[in-house]
Scaffold this motif. Sequence first.
Motif, PDB file in Angstrom:
ATOM      1  N   GLU A   1       8.818  10.133   4.905  1.00  0.00           N
ATOM      2  CA  GLU A   1       8.334  10.153   3.526  1.00  0.00           C
ATOM      3  C   GLU A   1       9.406   9.613   2.581  1.00  0.00           C
ATOM      4  O   GLU A   1      10.587   9.923   2.732  1.00  0.00           O
ATOM      5  N   HIS A   2       8.974   8.814   1.629  1.00  0.00           N
ATOM      6  CA  HIS A   2       9.859   8.284   0.594  1.00  0.00           C
ATOM      7  C   HIS A   2       9.259   8.635  -0.767  1.00  0.00           C
ATOM      8  O   HIS A   2       8.335   7.979  -1.236  1.00  0.00           O
ATOM      9  N   CYS A   3       9.790   9.687  -1.374  1.00  0.00           N
ATOM     10  CA  CYS A   3       9.251  10.213  -2.631  1.00  0.00           C
ATOM     11  C   CYS A   3      10.211   9.963  -3.784  1.00  0.00           C
ATOM     12  O   CYS A   3      10.450  10.844  -4.626  1.00  0.00           O
ATOM     13  N   ASP A   4      10.791   8.767  -3.839  1.00  0.00           N
ATOM     14  CA  ASP A   4      11.719   8.443  -4.922  1.00  0.00           C
ATOM     15  C   ASP A   4      11.018   8.395  -6.273  1.00  0.00           C
ATOM     16  O   ASP A   4      11.627   8.716  -7.303  1.00  0.00           O
ATOM     17  N   LEU A   5       9.756   7.989  -6.289  1.00  0.00           N
ATOM     18  CA  LEU A   5       9.050   7.894  -7.564  1.00  0.00           C
ATOM     19  C   LEU A   5       8.756   9.268  -8.156  1.00  0.00           C
ATOM     20  O   LEU A   5       8.570   9.390  -9.366  1.00  0.00           O
ATOM     21  N   VAL A   6       8.705  10.302  -7.325  1.00  0.00           N
ATOM     22  CA  VAL A   6       8.456  11.656  -7.824  1.00  0.00           C
ATOM     23  C   VAL A   6       9.560  12.090  -8.773  1.00  0.00           C
ATOM     24  O   VAL A   6       9.322  12.785  -9.765  1.00  0.00           O
TER      25      VAL A   6
ATOM     26  N   LEU B   1       2.469  -6.501   5.987  1.00  0.00           N
ATOM     27  CA  LEU B   1       2.305  -5.610   4.852  1.00  0.00           C
ATOM     28  C   LEU B   1       3.378  -4.528   4.861  1.00  0.00           C
ATOM     29  O   LEU B   1       3.837  -4.094   5.922  1.00  0.00           O
ATOM     30  N   ARG B   2       3.774  -4.101   3.679  1.00  0.00           N
ATOM     31  CA  ARG B   2       4.768  -3.039   3.529  1.00  0.00           C
ATOM     32  C   ARG B   2       4.137  -1.861   2.800  1.00  0.00           C
ATOM     33  O   ARG B   2       3.391  -2.044   1.820  1.00  0.00           O
ATOM     34  N   GLY B   3       4.451  -0.667   3.281  1.00  0.00           N
ATOM     35  CA  GLY B   3       3.868   0.527   2.681  1.00  0.00           C
ATOM     36  C   GLY B   3       4.769   1.727   2.817  1.00  0.00           C
ATOM     37  O   GLY B   3       5.851   1.671   3.421  1.00  0.00           O
ATOM     38  N   LEU B   4       4.335   2.845   2.257  1.00  0.00           N
ATOM     39  CA  LEU B   4       5.086   4.094   2.318  1.00  0.00           C
ATOM     40  C   LEU B   4       4.119   5.269   2.270  1.00  0.00           C
ATOM     41  O   LEU B   4       2.920   5.106   2.040  1.00  0.00           O
ATOM     42  N   LYS B   5       4.688   6.450   2.469  1.00  0.00           N
ATOM     43  CA  LYS B   5       3.902   7.685   2.403  1.00  0.00           C
ATOM     44  C   LYS B   5       4.660   8.717   1.587  1.00  0.00           C
ATOM     45  O   LYS B   5       5.861   8.947   1.802  1.00  0.00           O
ATOM     46  N   CYS B   6       3.969   9.329   0.619  1.00  0.00           N
ATOM     47  CA  CYS B   6       4.513  10.452  -0.135  1.00  0.00           C
ATOM     48  C   CYS B   6       3.344  11.274  -0.669  1.00  0.00           C
ATOM     49  O   CYS B   6       2.736  10.911  -1.691  1.00  0.00           O
ATOM     50  N   PRO B   7       2.981  12.374  -0.005  1.00  0.00           N
ATOM     51  CA  PRO B   7       1.834  13.178  -0.456  1.00  0.00           C
ATOM     52  C   PRO B   7       2.021  13.812  -1.827  1.00  0.00           C
ATOM     53  O   PRO B   7       1.047  14.228  -2.442  1.00  0.00           O
ATOM     54  N   GLN B   8       3.270  13.876  -2.327  1.00  0.00           N
ATOM     55  CA  GLN B   8       3.498  14.475  -3.638  1.00  0.00           C
ATOM     56  C   GLN B   8       3.232  13.502  -4.783  1.00  0.00           C
ATOM     57  O   GLN B   8       3.198  13.918  -5.954  1.00  0.00           O
ATOM     58  N   ASP B   9       3.068  12.222  -4.479  1.00  0.00           N
ATOM     59  CA  ASP B   9       2.888  11.239  -5.548  1.00  0.00           C
ATOM     60  C   ASP B   9       1.643  11.507  -6.381  1.00  0.00           C
ATOM     61  O   ASP B   9       1.642  11.321  -7.598  1.00  0.00           O
ATOM     62  N   ILE B  10       0.566  11.930  -5.751  1.00  0.00           N
ATOM     63  CA  ILE B  10      -0.706  12.080  -6.449  1.00  0.00           C
ATOM     64  C   ILE B  10      -0.638  13.162  -7.532  1.00  0.00           C
ATOM     65  O   ILE B  10      -1.344  13.079  -8.551  1.00  0.00           O
ATOM     66  N   SER B  11       0.219  14.160  -7.367  1.00  0.00           N
ATOM     67  CA  SER B  11       0.312  15.246  -8.348  1.00  0.00           C
ATOM     68  C   SER B  11       1.556  15.143  -9.218  1.00  0.00           C
ATOM     69  O   SER B  11       1.890  16.090  -9.936  1.00  0.00           O
ATOM     70  N   SER B  12       2.262  14.001  -9.172  1.00  0.00           N
ATOM     71  CA  SER B  12       3.489  13.822  -9.942  1.00  0.00           C
ATOM     72  C   SER B  12       3.234  12.910 -11.136  1.00  0.00           C
ATOM     73  O   SER B  12       2.658  11.829 -11.000  1.00  0.00           O
ATOM     74  N   ASP B  13       3.678  13.350 -12.319  1.00  0.00           N
ATOM     75  CA  ASP B  13       3.542  12.519 -13.519  1.00  0.00           C
ATOM     76  C   ASP B  13       4.356  11.244 -13.387  1.00  0.00           C
ATOM     77  O   ASP B  13       3.889  10.150 -13.711  1.00  0.00           O
ATOM     78  N   TYR B  14       5.603  11.382 -12.922  1.00  0.00           N
ATOM     79  CA  TYR B  14       6.466  10.213 -12.784  1.00  0.00           C
ATOM     80  C   TYR B  14       5.872   9.184 -11.824  1.00  0.00           C
ATOM     81  O   TYR B  14       5.895   7.974 -12.082  1.00  0.00           O
TER      82      TYR B  14
ATOM     83  N   PHE C   1       0.847  -1.200   0.000  1.00  0.00           N
ATOM     84  CA  PHE C   1       0.000   0.000   0.000  1.00  0.00           C
ATOM     85  C   PHE C   1       0.877   1.243   0.000  1.00  0.00           C
ATOM     86  O   PHE C   1       2.068   1.194   0.362  1.00  0.00           O
ATOM     87  N   ALA C   2       0.273   2.358  -0.394  1.00  0.00           N
ATOM     88  CA  ALA C   2       0.984   3.629  -0.428  1.00  0.00           C
ATOM     89  C   ALA C   2       0.005   4.749  -0.125  1.00  0.00           C
ATOM     90  O   ALA C   2      -1.103   4.776  -0.663  1.00  0.00           O
ATOM     91  N   ILE C   3       0.412   5.652   0.755  1.00  0.00           N
ATOM     92  CA  ILE C   3      -0.369   6.853   1.080  1.00  0.00           C
ATOM     93  C   ILE C   3       0.181   7.969   0.204  1.00  0.00           C
ATOM     94  O   ILE C   3       1.255   8.515   0.466  1.00  0.00           O
ATOM     95  N   ILE C   4      -0.537   8.318  -0.851  1.00  0.00           N
ATOM     96  CA  ILE C   4       0.031   9.175  -1.893  1.00  0.00           C
ATOM     97  C   ILE C   4      -0.550  10.588  -1.910  1.00  0.00           C
ATOM     98  O   ILE C   4      -0.235  11.351  -2.829  1.00  0.00           O
ATOM     99  N   GLY C   5      -1.329  10.975  -0.971  1.00  0.00           N
ATOM    100  CA  GLY C   5      -1.805  12.362  -0.966  1.00  0.00           C
ATOM    101  C   GLY C   5      -3.181  12.478  -0.322  1.00  0.00           C
ATOM    102  O   GLY C   5      -3.726  11.481   0.124  1.00  0.00           O
ATOM    103  N   PHE C   6      -3.663  13.659  -0.315  1.00  0.00           N
ATOM    104  CA  PHE C   6      -2.963  14.911  -0.600  1.00  0.00           C
ATOM    105  C   PHE C   6      -2.329  15.448   0.686  1.00  0.00           C
ATOM    106  O   PHE C   6      -2.657  14.974   1.784  1.00  0.00           O
ATOM    107  N   GLY C   7      -1.424  16.427   0.564  1.00  0.00           N
ATOM    108  CA  GLY C   7      -0.821  16.990   1.763  1.00  0.00           C
ATOM    109  C   GLY C   7      -1.819  17.692   2.655  1.00  0.00           C
ATOM    110  O   GLY C   7      -2.827  18.226   2.173  1.00  0.00           O
ATOM    111  N   LYS C   8      -1.551  17.706   3.956  1.00  0.00           N
ATOM    112  CA  LYS C   8      -2.410  18.345   4.958  1.00  0.00           C
ATOM    113  C   LYS C   8      -3.806  17.728   5.002  1.00  0.00           C
ATOM    114  O   LYS C   8      -4.807  18.409   5.192  1.00  0.00           O
ATOM    115  N   THR C   9      -3.859  16.392   4.822  1.00  0.00           N
ATOM    116  CA  THR C   9      -5.142  15.680   4.937  1.00  0.00           C
ATOM    117  C   THR C   9      -5.048  14.511   5.919  1.00  0.00           C
ATOM    118  O   THR C   9      -5.808  13.546   5.806  1.00  0.00           O
TER     119      THR C   9
END
Length: 534
Positions: free
Chosen positions: A263-268, A301-314, A236-244
Motif C-alpha cells: 500500500e502507498h498512502c502518501d496522498l492521505v 499501466l502503473r497503479g497503486l492501492k490505498c484503501p484509506q484514500d476514499i475516506s481521506s480529504d487530502y 489507475f488506483a485502488i482506493i477503497g474500501f478496506g476489506k472488500t
Amino acid sequence: MGESSRQHRHSHRGNRKKSEQPLDGYAARRSQLTVSQYFEAVELSRSHRQSSKNDDRTKKSLSHQHNGKRRQDKTSSEREAIASISTSDKCFRRCAILMMISFLSVASINFIMLPSYMDFAPGENPQNAKSRWTHRKISSAKANVLPANKQQVFRIGRIFGSKNDNSMRSSQKTSDELKEQEIQTPPSPADDLKRKKLLYGTKHVPEMANWPPLSALIGNDGNIRDDVDVSGILDFAIIGFGKTGTTSILRHLSEMTDSLSKEHCDLVVNKSGNLLKDLYEDHARRFKQAKRDGEEPEDRLRGLKCPQDISSDYSIFNYAKYFPSTKLIIGIRHPVLWFESLYNFRVTNVPWKEMLPTSDLTRGCISGSQGVCAWRANFHDFLSRLGKTPMSSASEKELLQLGLDKHAKVGPVFLYEVSQLSESGSDGGVRSAQFRTDLKQFLGLQKEIPPFPLVDTSGRFDFLPVVKNQVDRNKIDICQPQHDIIRDVLMEKATLASTWIRKYFLQSDEVFVSSREHFELILESWMHDPCPRR
C-alpha cells in the motif's frame, strides 16, 4: 736524598710539559730509563692516543651516519607523504573534473529530457527571462514508443498520439494552454529544505527518455508543482474500501501492470511528492531490470492501492489536482458484514490490543477503536465527494449523513461489490468471468485477468496455540444478540447507501459496473439484514 727527589720531581714535571720531546742522554739517565725504553714508551703513548682519536672519529662518523640515515629516512617518509598527498590531490582534481563533466552531461541530458523545452527570446538573459512551456513534436525514433505513421506529441510521463488519436487522454492540455504556464523560479536554499530531503538519494536512469527529471516536478514544499501535468504517470488506483478484496485485485493486476507493491498512502498525509518519487523509483528499477535481462522495457499501466484514500480529504483533492484522469477502482460491501470482517481482522492481527465492545463503536472512531467504527460504513457519503452526481436536490442530500460538503472532480470510477469476485454459486463462475472481462476493458488491458483465488484469512500469530485460542475467543459473530445495537446502526447506513448508489451514483456516465442488473440486485439485498440468511 731530598735534593735528588726534588730534582726527580722537577724533571718529571718538565717531561709532562715537554710532552713528546725526546730527552737527551742526561735526562734519560736522570729518569733512570734508557733511550730505547723511553722512545718505546713515547711511541706506545702516541699510538694509544692515536687509537683513542681514531675511536672518537669512528664514533663521530657512526653517529653522523646514524643521524644522516635518520634524516634520510625522515626525508624519504616526508617525500612519500608529499608524493601521496600530491597523488591524492591529483586524484581529487581528476575526480572533481570527472564529476563536473558527468554533472554537466547529466544536466544536459535532463535538459533534453524536459517535458517541454525552454526557449528564450534572442538576446534575452536566461536568468531573467520567463521560461515557458512549449508543446513540441518529436520523431518516433526519439520516442521509440509508437510507430512512425502516427504524429507524436511529447507529454510528461508518456508519449501519446495526436489529438485525433483516441488514446489521447481527455485531460491533455493544448499547446496554447501549456504555453501560458510559467515555470517557477528556482527556490532559495533556505526555502527548499523539504524538496532537498525528498530528492536526496534519488537515482535517475538517462535512458528513461519519456520521463522528465523528478527535480523538474517537485516544488519548494516537497509536493508536486502546480504548473506541471503528471496525470499520465498514474493510470489507475485502488482506493477503497478496506476489506472488500482490494488486495486480491492488486495481486492480479500486478502481474500484468507496473503497480506499486503493498500500500502507498502518501496522498492521505498530503505527500504527493513522495508518491511521485515512489513511482519514479519503481519505474527506474523495472527499467534497469529489463536492461539487465536484455529485454525491451514495456510501457505498461502503473497503479497503486490505498484503501484509506476514499475516506481521506487530502487524497480526494490530490487526485483531482494532480491525477484527474486516473481511473479509480472502488469496492463496497454490505455494511453489517464489512464491520464484522474489519473487527475480526483487528482482533486477529493485533491480538495484544483489546478491542472495545461493539456498542461503543456506533459513531466515530474513538480512542481504542483501532479504526473500527460505524462512521466508516457511510460508503455513499464518501462516494458523493467524487463529483459524479449533481448534489443539487434535497432528496439526494437527505440520504447523506456526514454532511461532507467538499467535493472534487476525479477520474472515471469502476465500482464493484465484493461478492462479484466469488466463483461460488450456480452462476458464480460466469459472473466472475464477466467481472474480470469488464475490469479488463475498463483499464484497457491486453491480457486476460485470471480467476480470483480464495483469500487466506488466517492471522499472523495463528501458529501460536495460545494466541490463536485467545483470538478465537475475541472474534465476534455480529448476528449474536449482544451486537444488536451496532447491527441496527449499520442496517440504517446500508439502506441509505443502497438507495443513493442505485438512484444517483450509477446514473453517472463516469461510473462503471459489471453486469449492472446483477449489481443492482446485490444492492437491493442491502435493504435486508443478512443475519437471517446465514
